[in-house]
Structures are given as C-alpha cells and as structure tokens.
Design an enzyme around this catalytic site. Structure first.
Site, PDB file in Angstrom:
ATOM      1  N   ALA A  46       0.821  -1.139   0.000  1.00 54.74           N
ATOM      2  CA  ALA A  46       0.057  -0.011   0.015  1.00 54.74           C
ATOM      3  C   ALA A  46       0.785   1.211   0.079  1.00 54.74           C
ATOM      4  CB  ALA A  46      -0.843  -0.024   1.217  1.00 54.74           C
ATOM      5  N   TYR A  48       3.940   1.663  -1.238  1.00 52.56           N
ATOM      6  CA  TYR A  48       4.554   1.663  -2.546  1.00 52.56           C
ATOM      7  C   TYR A  48       3.482   2.032  -3.305  1.00 52.56           C
ATOM      8  CZ  TYR A  48       6.943  -0.371  -6.672  1.00 52.56           C
ATOM      9  OH  TYR A  48       7.266  -0.473  -7.851  1.00 52.56           O
ATOM     10  N   ASP A  49       2.376   1.662  -3.418  1.00 55.85           N
ATOM     11  CA  ASP A  49       1.417   2.524  -4.333  1.00 55.85           C
ATOM     12  C   ASP A  49       1.178   3.658  -4.164  1.00 55.85           C
ATOM     13  OD1 ASP A  49       1.283  -0.419  -5.659  1.00 55.85           O
ATOM     14  OD2 ASP A  49      -0.711  -0.982  -4.573  1.00 55.85           O
ATOM     15  N   SER A  94      26.192 -25.296  -4.268  1.00 61.40           N
ATOM     16  CA  SER A  94      26.003 -25.183  -3.303  1.00 61.40           C
ATOM     17  C   SER A  94      26.367 -26.481  -2.557  1.00 61.40           C
ATOM     18  CB  SER A  94      24.564 -25.015  -2.970  1.00 61.40           C
ATOM     19  OG  SER A  94      23.730 -25.856  -3.834  1.00 61.40           O
ATOM     20  N   LEU A  95      25.878 -26.828  -1.261  1.00 63.13           N
ATOM     21  CA  LEU A  95      26.280 -27.983  -0.241  1.00 63.13           C
ATOM     22  C   LEU A  95      24.971 -28.742  -0.255  1.00 63.13           C
ATOM     23  CD1 LEU A  95      28.704 -26.222   1.795  1.00 63.13           C
ATOM     24  CD2 LEU A  95      29.392 -27.600   0.100  1.00 63.13           C
ATOM     25  N   GLU A 128      35.132 -26.891   9.000  1.00 60.96           N
ATOM     26  CA  GLU A 128      35.048 -25.614   9.258  1.00 60.96           C
ATOM     27  C   GLU A 128      33.802 -24.895   9.394  1.00 60.96           C
ATOM     28  OE1 GLU A 128      36.461 -25.754   5.304  1.00 60.96           O
ATOM     29  OE2 GLU A 128      35.538 -23.721   4.793  1.00 60.96           O
ATOM     30  N   LYS A 130      30.304 -22.999   8.826  1.00 61.58           N
ATOM     31  CA  LYS A 130      29.647 -22.431   7.797  1.00 61.58           C
ATOM     32  C   LYS A 130      28.956 -21.291   8.048  1.00 61.58           C
ATOM     33  CE  LYS A 130      26.040 -24.177   4.544  1.00 61.58           C
ATOM     34  NZ  LYS A 130      25.257 -22.802   4.476  1.00 61.58           N
ATOM     35  N   ASP A 132      27.086 -17.755   7.724  1.00 59.15           N
ATOM     36  CA  ASP A 132      25.809 -17.599   7.189  1.00 59.15           C
ATOM     37  C   ASP A 132      25.930 -15.907   6.589  1.00 59.15           C
ATOM     38  OD1 ASP A 132      22.985 -17.651   6.768  1.00 59.15           O
ATOM     39  OD2 ASP A 132      22.669 -17.625   8.605  1.00 59.15           O
ATOM     40  N   ARG A 151      26.777 -15.207  -6.386  1.00 55.40           N
ATOM     41  CA  ARG A 151      26.610 -16.475  -6.875  1.00 55.40           C
ATOM     42  C   ARG A 151      25.636 -16.497  -7.975  1.00 55.40           C
ATOM     43  NH1 ARG A 151      24.827 -21.799  -3.601  1.00 55.40           N
ATOM     44  NH2 ARG A 151      22.878 -21.299  -3.936  1.00 55.40           N
ATOM     45  N   GLU A 186      32.703 -16.202   1.746  1.00 51.49           N
ATOM     46  CA  GLU A 186      31.407 -15.832   2.329  1.00 51.49           C
ATOM     47  C   GLU A 186      31.575 -14.018   2.687  1.00 51.49           C
ATOM     48  OE1 GLU A 186      29.445 -17.928   1.750  1.00 51.49           O
ATOM     49  OE2 GLU A 186      27.623 -17.769   3.020  1.00 51.49           O
ATOM     50  N   TYR A 238      37.210 -19.534   1.537  1.00 54.98           N
ATOM     51  CA  TYR A 238      37.320 -20.942   1.726  1.00 54.98           C
ATOM     52  C   TYR A 238      37.148 -21.890   0.506  1.00 54.98           C
ATOM     53  CZ  TYR A 238      32.267 -20.146   1.000  1.00 54.98           C
ATOM     54  OH  TYR A 238      31.133 -19.610   0.388  1.00 54.98           O
ATOM     55  N   LYS A 302      34.788 -31.080   4.179  1.00 55.12           N
ATOM     56  CA  LYS A 302      35.149 -31.625   2.658  1.00 55.12           C
ATOM     57  C   LYS A 302      36.335 -32.511   2.878  1.00 55.12           C
ATOM     58  CE  LYS A 302      34.506 -26.673   1.970  1.00 55.12           C
ATOM     59  NZ  LYS A 302      35.025 -25.164   2.034  1.00 55.12           N
ATOM     60  N   LYS A 326      24.310 -28.841   9.502  1.00 61.09           N
ATOM     61  CA  LYS A 326      23.379 -27.631   9.998  1.00 61.09           C
ATOM     62  C   LYS A 326      23.185 -27.863  11.381  1.00 61.09           C
ATOM     63  CE  LYS A 326      22.198 -25.002   7.257  1.00 61.09           C
ATOM     64  NZ  LYS A 326      21.325 -25.190   5.978  1.00 61.09           N
ATOM     65  N   CYS A 431     -12.216 -26.528  -3.734  1.00 63.96           N
ATOM     66  CA  CYS A 431     -10.938 -25.289  -3.960  1.00 63.96           C
ATOM     67  C   CYS A 431     -11.349 -23.901  -3.462  1.00 63.96           C
ATOM     68  CB  CYS A 431     -10.434 -25.317  -5.081  1.00 63.96           C
ATOM     69  SG  CYS A 431      -9.243 -24.057  -5.840  1.00 63.96           S
ATOM     70  N   CYS A 434     -11.511 -21.610  -7.095  1.00 63.67           N
ATOM     71  CA  CYS A 434     -12.373 -22.045  -8.244  1.00 63.67           C
ATOM     72  C   CYS A 434     -13.611 -22.842  -7.806  1.00 63.67           C
ATOM     73  CB  CYS A 434     -11.582 -22.470  -9.297  1.00 63.67           C
ATOM     74  SG  CYS A 434     -11.180 -24.435  -8.984  1.00 63.67           S
ATOM     75  N   CYS A 449      -6.847 -29.522  -6.074  1.00 63.69           N
ATOM     76  CA  CYS A 449      -8.163 -29.056  -6.625  1.00 63.69           C
ATOM     77  C   CYS A 449      -8.154 -29.570  -7.972  1.00 63.69           C
ATOM     78  CB  CYS A 449      -7.883 -27.472  -6.940  1.00 63.69           C
ATOM     79  SG  CYS A 449      -8.838 -26.774  -8.307  1.00 63.69           S
ATOM     80  N   CYS A 455      -9.027 -23.330 -12.843  1.00 63.98           N
ATOM     81  CA  CYS A 455      -8.615 -22.559 -11.438  1.00 63.98           C
ATOM     82  C   CYS A 455      -7.708 -21.515 -11.860  1.00 63.98           C
ATOM     83  CB  CYS A 455      -7.978 -23.804 -10.631  1.00 63.98           C
ATOM     84  SG  CYS A 455      -7.660 -22.970  -9.142  1.00 63.98           S
TER      85      CYS A 455
HETATM   86  S1  IVH Z   1      31.934 -24.521   0.396  1.00 65.42           S
HETATM   87  C1  IVH Z   1      32.067 -26.519  -3.693  1.00 65.42           C
HETATM   88  N1  IVH Z   1      32.644 -23.699   2.725  1.00 65.42           N
HETATM   89  O1  IVH Z   1      27.244 -22.131   1.979  1.00 65.42           O
HETATM   90  C2  IVH Z   1      31.862 -26.029  -2.213  1.00 65.42           C
HETATM   91  N2  IVH Z   1      30.541 -22.882   1.533  1.00 65.42           N
HETATM   92  O2  IVH Z   1      24.887 -24.137   1.487  1.00 65.42           O
HETATM   93  C3  IVH Z   1      31.234 -24.584  -2.143  1.00 65.42           C
HETATM   94  N3  IVH Z   1      29.132 -21.325   2.813  1.00 65.42           N
HETATM   95  O3  IVH Z   1      26.980 -21.532  -1.439  1.00 65.42           O
HETATM   96  C4  IVH Z   1      31.027 -24.188  -0.988  1.00 65.42           C
HETATM   97  N4  IVH Z   1      30.563 -21.096   4.670  1.00 65.42           N
HETATM   98  O4  IVH Z   1      27.944 -19.677   0.110  1.00 65.42           O
HETATM   99  C5  IVH Z   1      31.699 -23.429   1.673  1.00 65.42           C
HETATM  100  N5  IVH Z   1      33.080 -22.835   4.792  1.00 65.42           N
HETATM  101  C6  IVH Z   1      32.250 -22.830   3.628  1.00 65.42           C
HETATM  102  C7  IVH Z   1      31.043 -22.007   3.762  1.00 65.42           C
HETATM  103  C8  IVH Z   1      30.311 -22.282   2.668  1.00 65.42           C
HETATM  104  C9  IVH Z   1      29.451 -20.809   3.975  1.00 65.42           C
HETATM  105  C10 IVH Z   1      28.011 -21.217   1.950  1.00 65.42           C
HETATM  106  C11 IVH Z   1      28.345 -20.994   0.485  1.00 65.42           C
HETATM  107  C12 IVH Z   1      27.544 -21.980  -0.197  1.00 65.42           C
HETATM  108  C13 IVH Z   1      26.651 -22.448   0.788  1.00 65.42           C
HETATM  109  C14 IVH Z   1      25.987 -23.630   0.610  1.00 65.42           C
END
Ligand code: IVH
Length: 710
Positions: A46, A48-49, A94-95, A128, A130, A132, A151, A186, A238, A302, A326, A431, A434, A449, A455
């Site tokens: 709203a 925005y509009d 990604s992982l 190591e 991860k 965020d 990415r 990162e 990394y 890794k 995680k 539904c 519809c 549905c 629909c």
């Molecule tokens: S290695 C080929 N190492 O997590 C391997 N990724 O969920 C490439 N990330 O896209 C990733 N910490 O953005 C790697 N110590 C770490 C990381 C890491 C964060 C992120 C990264 C990746 C995402 C995947």
C-alpha cells in the site's frame, strides 16, 4: 530528505516538487531492489502504491520536472538499473545438508564407497564453520582483482566488482598468485557491526535489517558502491573457481595458501579423520557459536585431498566430496490466529498458519506452513500419529521453527493452553479459489483442486513458475507482473504462450501497455524486447518451466541431456505410456527418473488441454538443443553406455560419474539404443543381450583406454 512528504501535491512549490520527486525516486528504487532481491521487505504494498501515485501526480502537475530515472517509467519490480551479469567460468555450487550424527556417518560411508576405500583406510576431511552470509567470487588476473560476482543461480551471477573493492578483507592485489585465480568465500557482517548499522539506520529513518545476513546481502547488492563502502562488510575465503595452474594438493594447504596471499580464512578450520572427530569438532564449534561474533549455521566437511575431490566430482548442483552439517533449527512459541489455504501450481491445497508475529532466530515470523490436512489432524491417512497425535486448532499456542532459509514450520502444539472454544479444523474439500472439488488420491497426503486450467490460482502459480529464475527468467516480468496481467481484462496473460503472442511488438499490445499506469513507451518496449530475447531458450529451461509435477530443475536437466532436443523429447513423451513399451522403458532407464515422475510427465503430455497449451507455447519458441557438458573432444559424448559385472579399478558410482562428466548417458539396461557395454567379470544377461543386439562390448581396461586423456 525533504520535509514535504506530507504536503498535498496541489500545494507544492516547484522547488519542493523537485525535491519530492527525488525522494520518491530513491524510495521506490530502494523498495524495488528490496522486493527484487528479497533481502527484506521494505515498505508495504500500500505504501509502495501510494508513493507511486504521488510521484505520478507530481509529474502530472510539473511535467518539466519529470526525472530521467522517473519511477513511472520503470517496469514493475526490476531495479532501475540492474547489475551486469557475469557467467561463472566454473559453476558456483551449493552444499548438500546433513542434520544429525547418522547423516555424517553416512556421508563418510558414501565417500568411501564411491572411492572404493574400506573403513580402515585413512581419509582426512577439513571441518570448518559454515558462515551465514552470501558467497562471492573474486577473479584475479596477474595478481590484480578484476571482477567480483555473486553466486546468482550458480551459472550466472551479478557483477559487483565496484562494491567488492570496498571490502577491507578483499585484497586489491596479490603477490605470488597463479596468473588466473578465482577466490571464493563468504561475505558477512559481524554482530557488533550489524547492531551499529541498524542503530544508525533507524536514527536516520532508514531501513533496518532483520539479521546480519540480510544486512550483508543488502549492502553488497547496492547499485551505488558508496553505500556499500559505508557498510562494514567482511569476507572469509574458503574455496576457489578457475585456476590457471594447480593451487595446492589439499584443501588445508589451499586455505593456508589463501591466508598467505592475504585473505582472511576461518581460524576454526581443522583436519579430522573419522566421523567421531568430525562430530567432536562440530560440537566444539556449536559451543562457541554464541561468542564468535558472527552468524554461522553449521559446519562444513570437505575431503581434504584435492585429487580425491577431483575423482568424486559433482552432482548437478553440489559436490560429492563435501557436506554441510547444519545446527538445529531455532524455535519459538506463538498463537495460531488463522489457517489460510493456498492453491499451488499443481493444484495442491496448502494450509498456511497465520501467526501472532514472533521472533525466531532473529527473524520475525508471521506465517508458517502446516504442510497438509493430516499434519493438522495429527494423524496420517493410515491413522498413525503425527506429533504425538495432537491436532492443531485455530487459537492454539504453537511452536514454530525455522532452519536456514526454509519456510518456517509449525512443529508442536501446547494442549494446556488450548482455548475452550477451539474447534477441530475442517479441511476444505472444495478449492477456495475456483470452487472445484478438491480430492485426495490414494496414498497422497495432499488434497488437490481438480479445476486444472480453469482454476485461476493454479494458472497464476503456473505463470509465476514459468517466469521464475530457473525457468524463463524474463527481465521485468516477475511474479507480481504476471499476476497483474493474469487478472487484466484488456491485456490478459492466461497461459505461458500468451506472454509471447502478447509481445509481438507490431500488435496493439504495445500501444495498450504503454498507456497503462506505471508503464511508458520505454518500459513497455524494454519488456517486449526482454520477452523476445527469451524466445530462444535451452531445452532444460523449457522442460522445467512447464511446471510438471515431480519435474524439478535437476530432473529437467536430466531429461534435456537425455533427449537432447525438443522434437525428440516431445516424440518420446507422446509415445510413452505407463503400460510399457520401448519409449516408457527408455524414460525409466534415465538415472534419476522413477515411475512417479515418468507417469506425471506422460500424463501431462497425454492430457488434451495441457498438451494444446504446451503446443501453443512451443510454436512461439526457438528451443536450443542441449549439449552434454565438457563433451567437446570426448570420445563418448552423447553415447549411451551400460556398465555391468564387477569393476576392479573404480567403483560403479565413480565410473558412472566419470562417464557422465564426459557427456555419456549411463543407462541401467541394454537396448538397441545402447552404444557401448562395459563388462567386467561376472557380467551376465546384459552382456548377452548386447551380444545379441550387436552392441559393442569392452572390458574395464578397454573403457579406461577409450577415455584416457579425455
Ligand atoms: S564450500 C563447492 N565452505 O554455504 C563448495 N561454503 O549452502 C562450495 N558457505 O554456497 C561451498 N560457509 O555460500 C563452503 N566454509 C564454507 C562455507 C560455505 C558458508 C556457503 C556458501 C555455499 C553455501 C551452501
């Protein structure tokens, strides 16, 4: 900022109007960027509009003051001037995720199985944190930073070079680096810096961020690098992309070399050799989590030996040699205020819980998925208990959790706090969009549905999927726009083909569109050009864009690689039926395609209305055939290979991965379409069938000779 934000348009002086137009241009550009990147919702729809309306009114009163970057000339949510695209020379992956100890033990077992290593062989991993944040790739040539890219979808990211240069942890030059070196890592923001940034933002009346990750993403993806420069971003290296020469022999050595080149690397990186050691380091990091000063969401393991990493290779978007472990999800309790039913693109009725807003792990959550009707009832279709058999009712006190980026979920309900008048929830059997019957098929937890194309909810969701990033990804035509066009009486887009018929520029569509609120000559022309550009599109994107149930991005890639071009794919889908036959067998022989997906594909192509809609779309397109990756010069590119019997020099999994990376298709069964059978000792019926069909047969050494040097 001016002080005239509340002054009625009719009372603005020319100078005031100029200031207001500038303020609104910035406000709307920021809102667009925020919406587009989903870093954080900035203002409500709203607001925005209202801002857009005010801008148009001022422009109408003072036409001479209309800015070159006027928001009324811009297409929907696309940023005024996006970032240039960068194609990654080596994909940014990604992982895959692990959530508990067993997943880690499985991972170790799978790595060993792939490499044919017994449990006793020593095998080292790095462990190591991860981080965020968001990943960034930095390209150095002859020691000089020349390009930085986000990415994006892994294949193509955004050029954020000017912004990356402002980050202190990113060296501008390197001494002793390979001629070409892409460093990946990162971008993140520390807790202290995040708190200070939000404080100063709110003092200025600017936007505040939900969490450090959003703040980092929002700061890096600024079109004006002066804004990025003022934000306290940091970077941990990394990983790496393209290299002109080998960089190291192990992951650990590579990290040490990156540190020696001047990059920040994470000090909690360790070498571990058993699942027990992996888990011990995981728990040690978990203990430190609250005091690290920056957000992490798990631990990454890794395989340390880079030669082994090379042998293991990748699945479509994740390496086989790494996994992210995680941390457990964050939890909070709140009130369930209502249950809304959303209808998805395949007709699935999804219940969404509307919650009294609550902070879960730093993010305000006001909606959470309730999965399906069984989940709400607390019993599955066989009568087995879910969540201890407790049903969920409107008014209940519920536990919400979120893990990473996933949609928050309702995890539990507190029966002691249930209001006396709370009644069991009755899931609709029609539904809500519809009115068609919504039915559950045997064995399916989801009610769907049956309205199909009639629909509106299904049609709109299909269109949104069609224009999504991994599908047609049309610049200026996002979810918001297709939804608006769908409901538009004069310029309707009801199905994908309409996007392309609509964009024939010589038609009346342009004339209609450019007179539309929020559109002008330039934005309309741009949109049509963007649509036209997408007429030429790779097969895998088309298959994914069709939005067929069970056919995700990976499956679409598999199908495209297998069939190669649209006519072949279409003919195969037309010919195949679940009753059997060669086309059906061929479809099932694709590794990764099971009965469920095959049935869904074939049913779609045999359903008259769906098929007609697909045909109308395809008539508008020029679909590019898909080439197998790295196939140039490979002796097995495009060939269908079957492995049978015992392989002695590598595992079946490794053989298959290697063959696929050379562009071959690996099939489980021999047919007239098989080009080559690799038969080890003990090969039985498959080798025999190959002989009967006159298919070439080689042994393992013959295979290795064939692909040597490829
Ligand atoms: S290695 C080929 N190492 O997590 C391997 N990724 O969920 C490439 N990330 O896209 C990733 N910490 O953005 C790697 N110590 C770490 C990381 C890491 C964060 C992120 C990264 C990746 C995402 C995947």
């Amino acid at each position: 900022m001016t002080d005239f934000a509340d002054t009625p348009v009719a009372e603005l002086s020319e100078t005031q109007a100029r200031g207001e137009l500038a303020r609104l241009a910035t406000l709307l550009a920021q809102a667009n960027a925020a919406y587009h990147t989903e870093d954080a919702p900035e203002i409500t729809d709203a607001e925005y509009d209202a801002a857009k309306r005010r801008n148009s009114e001022i422009e109408a009163r003072f036409p001479a003051l209309k800015r070159a970057d006027s928001p009324s000339e811009q297409v929907g949510a696309a940023p005024a001037e996006g970032f240039a695209k960068v194609r990654h020379r080596v994909r940014m992956l990604s992982l895959s995720n692990a959530f508990d100890d067993d997943d880690i033990r499985d991972f170790d077992r799978q790595v060993r199985a792939f490499l044919g290593m017994s449990g006793d062989n020593p095998l080292a991993y790095t462990a190591e944190p991860k981080i965020d944040g968001l990943s960034l790739s930095l390209r150095y040539e002859n020691g000089t930073l020349i390009e930085a890219a986000t990415r994006g979808d892994g294949a193509e990211g955004e050029n954020v070079t000017a912004n990356a240069r402002t980050i202190e942890d990113v060296p501008q030059t390197l001494t002793g680096a390979p001629e070409v070196l892409e460093v990946r890592g990162e971008v993140y923001m520390s807790h202290d810096d995040f708190a200070r940034l939000n404080e100063s933002q709110s003092e200025k009346g600017g936007k505040t961020f939900a969490n450090p990750r959003n703040a980092a993403a929002g700061s890096l993806r600024q079109l004006d690098s002066r804004i990025t420069a003022a934000r306290p971003l940091r970077f941990f290296a990394y990983s790496w992309g393209e290299l002109s020469e080998p960089f190291a022999e192990t992951q650990m050595q590579a990290i040490e070399r990156l540190a020696a080149l001047g990059f920040s690397t994470n000090p909690l990186t360790r070498l571990v050799t058993t699942p027990d050691e992996m888990l011990a380091h995981y728990h040690a990091i978990e203990e430190m989590r609250a005091t690290l000063g920056y957000d992490i969401d798990g631990v990454v393991y890794k395989v340390d030996d880079l030669a082994l990493q090379g042998r293991m290779g990748f699945r479509s978007t994740t390496p086989r040699w790494a996994i992210a472990h995680k941390f457990p999800a964050e939890l909070a309790w709140t009130r369930l205020e209502a249950i809304d039913i959303q209808v998805g693109r395949t007709g699935a009725l999804s219940p969404v819980g509307r919650l009294t807003p609550v902070t879960v792990g730093g993010v305000v959550v006001s909606n959470a998925t309730l999965h399906n009707e069984d989940y709400i009832a607390g019993r599955d279709s066989k009568g087995e208990e879910i969540r201890g058999g407790k049903d969920i009712r409107i008014g209940d006190w519920v536990q919400v959790y979120r893990a990473g980026d996933v949609i928050p979920k309702v995890a539990d309900v507190d029966l002691d706090k249930r209001p006396d008048d709370a009644a069991p929830y009755v899931f609709p059997d029609t539904c809500p969009e519809c009115g068609s019957a919504a039915i559950r098929e045997e064995g399916d937890a989801v009610r769907r549905c049956t309205g199909g194309m009639i629909c509106p909810a299904q049609a709109v969701e299909k269109l949104k999927h069609f224009v999504s990033r991994a599908a047609f990804d049309i610049e200026g035509l996002g979810s918001k726009q297709v939804e608006a066009f769908y409901h538009d009486e004069t310029l309707p887009i009801r199905e994908p083909a309409d996007i392309f018929t609509f964009a024939r520029r010589d038609g009346e569509a342009l004339a209609k569109l450019k007179n539309r609120d929020g559109w002008g000559e330039k934005s309309a022309t741009n949109l049509f050009a963007a649509i036209d550009e997408r007429r030429h599109i790779p097969l895998n994107r088309v298959i994914f864009a069709l939005g067929i149930r069970h056919v995700g991005e990976n499956s679409a890639n598999l199908l495209a690689r297998h069939y190669g071009d649209w006519p072949t794919f279409e003919a195969a889908m037309t010919e195949a039926t679940p009753e059997g036959g060669a086309a059906w067998e061929e479809l099932l022989s694709i590794d990764g395609v099971g009965e469920t997906m095959a049935t869904s594909l074939v049913t779609t192509f045999h359903q008259e209305a769906e098929r007609a809609s697909i045909d109308r779309l395809v008539a508008e397109l020029d679909i590019a055939a898909v080439e197998a990756p790295q196939s140039a010069g490979s002796p097995v590119a495009g060939k269908t290979v079957v492995f049978t019997g015992t392989l002695e020099k590598m595992t079946r999994a490794e053989a298959k991965a290697r063959a696929e990376s050379l562009g071959a298709k690996v099939s489980g069964s021999v047919s007239a379409k098989t080009d080559l059978v690799v038969a080890g000792p003990g090969a039985g019926s498959k080798a025999k069938k190959a002989e009967e069909l006159g298919v070439e047969i080689v042994d393992e050494d013959g295979w290795l000779e064939l692909i040597a040097g490829a």
